[in-house]
Design a protein around this motif. Structure first.
Motif, PDB file in Angstrom:
ATOM      1  N   VAL A  55       0.858  -1.181   0.000  1.00 47.70           N
ATOM      2  CA  VAL A  55       0.000   0.000   0.000  1.00 47.70           C
ATOM      3  C   VAL A  55       0.894   1.231   0.000  1.00 47.70           C
ATOM      4  N   PHE A  56       0.421   2.286  -0.621  1.00 52.07           N
ATOM      5  CA  PHE A  56       1.173   3.530  -0.664  1.00 52.07           C
ATOM      6  C   PHE A  56       1.064   4.214   0.683  1.00 52.07           C
ATOM      7  N   PHE A  57       2.208   4.649   1.213  1.00 54.92           N
ATOM      8  CA  PHE A  57       2.280   5.310   2.518  1.00 54.92           C
ATOM      9  C   PHE A  57       3.117   6.566   2.316  1.00 54.92           C
ATOM     10  N   ASP A  58       2.458   7.691   2.215  1.00 52.36           N
ATOM     11  CA  ASP A  58       3.113   8.938   1.810  1.00 52.36           C
ATOM     12  C   ASP A  58       3.886   9.576   2.955  1.00 52.36           C
ATOM     13  N   VAL A  59       5.186   9.279   3.023  1.00 50.82           N
ATOM     14  CA  VAL A  59       6.041   9.951   3.994  1.00 50.82           C
ATOM     15  C   VAL A  59       6.804  11.100   3.351  1.00 50.82           C
ATOM     16  N   GLY A  60       6.805  11.174   2.027  1.00 52.99           N
ATOM     17  CA  GLY A  60       7.581  12.172   1.314  1.00 52.99           C
ATOM     18  C   GLY A  60       6.993  13.568   1.292  1.00 52.99           C
ATOM     19  N   SER A  61       5.687  13.680   1.243  1.00 48.23           N
ATOM     20  CA  SER A  61       5.077  15.013   1.220  1.00 48.23           C
ATOM     21  C   SER A  61       5.533  15.811   2.429  1.00 48.23           C
ATOM     22  N   GLY A  62       5.624  17.094   2.262  1.00 49.48           N
ATOM     23  CA  GLY A  62       6.095  17.955   3.336  1.00 49.48           C
ATOM     24  C   GLY A  62       5.358  17.767   4.645  1.00 49.48           C
ATOM     25  N   HIS A  63       4.087  17.437   4.564  1.00 51.33           N
ATOM     26  CA  HIS A  63       3.290  17.146   5.754  1.00 51.33           C
ATOM     27  C   HIS A  63       2.607  15.800   5.562  1.00 51.33           C
ATOM     28  N   GLY A  64       3.422  14.797   5.216  1.00 52.73           N
ATOM     29  CA  GLY A  64       2.925  13.455   4.928  1.00 52.73           C
ATOM     30  C   GLY A  64       2.557  12.665   6.175  1.00 52.73           C
ATOM     31  N   ALA A  65       2.399  11.360   5.980  1.00 53.01           N
ATOM     32  CA  ALA A  65       1.885  10.467   7.019  1.00 53.01           C
ATOM     33  C   ALA A  65       2.724  10.464   8.294  1.00 53.01           C
ATOM     34  N   LEU A  66       4.015  10.720   8.183  1.00 52.74           N
ATOM     35  CA  LEU A  66       4.884  10.691   9.362  1.00 52.74           C
ATOM     36  C   LEU A  66       5.481  12.060   9.663  1.00 52.74           C
ATOM     37  N   SER A  67       4.730  13.100   9.376  1.00 53.02           N
ATOM     38  CA  SER A  67       5.161  14.469   9.667  1.00 53.02           C
ATOM     39  C   SER A  67       4.051  15.195  10.425  1.00 53.02           C
ATOM     40  N   ALA A  68       4.452  16.068  11.333  1.00 46.96           N
ATOM     41  CA  ALA A  68       3.470  16.836  12.098  1.00 46.96           C
ATOM     42  C   ALA A  68       2.650  17.704  11.145  1.00 46.96           C
ATOM     43  N   PRO A  69       1.334  17.526  11.099  1.00 42.58           N
ATOM     44  CA  PRO A  69       0.509  18.217  10.116  1.00 42.58           C
ATOM     45  C   PRO A  69       0.445  19.736  10.284  1.00 42.58           C
ATOM     46  N   ASP A  70       0.591  20.223  11.491  1.00 45.94           N
ATOM     47  CA  ASP A  70       0.448  21.665  11.740  1.00 45.94           C
ATOM     48  C   ASP A  70       1.775  22.390  11.915  1.00 45.94           C
ATOM     49  N   ALA A  71       2.873  21.694  11.675  1.00 48.69           N
ATOM     50  CA  ALA A  71       4.184  22.313  11.860  1.00 48.69           C
ATOM     51  C   ALA A  71       4.441  23.359  10.776  1.00 48.69           C
ATOM     52  N   ALA A  72       5.179  24.389  11.135  1.00 45.97           N
ATOM     53  CA  ALA A  72       5.516  25.450  10.172  1.00 45.97           C
ATOM     54  C   ALA A  72       6.490  24.950   9.108  1.00 45.97           C
ATOM     55  N   LEU A  73       7.306  23.969   9.460  1.00 46.13           N
ATOM     56  CA  LEU A  73       8.289  23.419   8.524  1.00 46.13           C
ATOM     57  C   LEU A  73       7.891  22.009   8.110  1.00 46.13           C
ATOM     58  N   PRO A  74       8.348  21.551   6.951  1.00 47.28           N
ATOM     59  CA  PRO A  74       8.017  20.193   6.515  1.00 47.28           C
ATOM     60  C   PRO A  74       8.787  19.139   7.307  1.00 47.28           C
ATOM     61  N   TRP A  75       8.250  17.938   7.327  1.00 45.93           N
ATOM     62  CA  TRP A  75       8.897  16.736   7.869  1.00 45.93           C
ATOM     63  C   TRP A  75       9.246  16.822   9.346  1.00 45.93           C
ATOM     64  N   MET A  76       8.447  17.531  10.118  1.00 42.58           N
ATOM     65  CA  MET A  76       8.686  17.624  11.550  1.00 42.58           C
ATOM     66  C   MET A  76       8.142  16.369  12.245  1.00 42.58           C
TER      67      MET A  76
END
Length: 185
Positions: A55-76
């Motif tokens: 299954v596709f698990f999007d960790v690459g997007s700046g606010h993907g599956a394993l990144s804090a969604p409300d963070a000011a910076l990507p991949w937090m």
């Protein structure tokens, strides 16, 4: 080459033997990012060719599956609840062995190894039994392994009364045929 911690890698032959194991979940973390950090790997890579039952698990997007969604910076760093919810949405249950697979769609830009190791680090830190497919999608294909051309849709345990072969429509307008359905409740 001998690895210091071989339990964190799985060989393609091992994965072939476990493709239908209900306690093994394969997450494709391939990334093909745009300038605004949107991941186009699903449409441009994963839907074209993937490891069966992955299954596709999007960790690459700046606010993907394993990144804090409300963070000011990507991949937090994400919260434990966010990771739990993302894994549940990907069909991962407590105790499952998670295998990460990635590919390198544009060498030097979108490195599959980087996204696998980022996902591995986060999931391992959160206590998930996780490993990386040794050699990624490139090795899988080089060894002549079977690849599918349609996405496996992850279904959370609560919505698994669907039957194999059934078509469903996702909120984003895609229609998918269910490859397999299992009771993982």
């Amino acid at each position: 080459m001998e690895f210091a911690r071989p339990e964190y890698l799985v060989e393609p032959a091992w994965l072939v033997e476990h493709l239908d194991d209900p306690n093994v979940r394969i997450l494709d973390v391939t990334a093909r990012l745009t300038a605004d950090l949107h991941n186009t790997a699903l449409e441009r890579c994963v839907e074209v060719e993937r490891v069966p039952n992955s299954v596709f698990f999007d960790v690459g997007s700046g606010h993907g599956a394993l990144s804090a969604p409300d963070a000011a910076l990507p991949w937090m760093w994400p919260s434990v609840d966010q990771v739990r919810d993302a894994l549940r949405a990907a069909g991962v249950c407590t105790g499952d062995r998670v295998v990460l697979v990635g590919r390198t769609p544009r060498p030097g830009i979108d490195e599959g190894t980087m996204w696998c190791t980022r996902a591995w680090w986060t999931l391992h830190h959160m206590g998930v039994n996780v490993a990386i497919l040794h050699g990624g999608m490139e090795r899988w294909l080089a060894e002549g392994r079977v690849a599918r051309d349609a996405l496996q849709l992850a279904l959370p345990p609560s919505s698994r009364p669907l039957g194999a072969g059934q078509l469903i429509e996702t909120p984003d307008g895609h229609t998918w045929r269910i490859d397999r359905v299992e009771d993982r409740g």
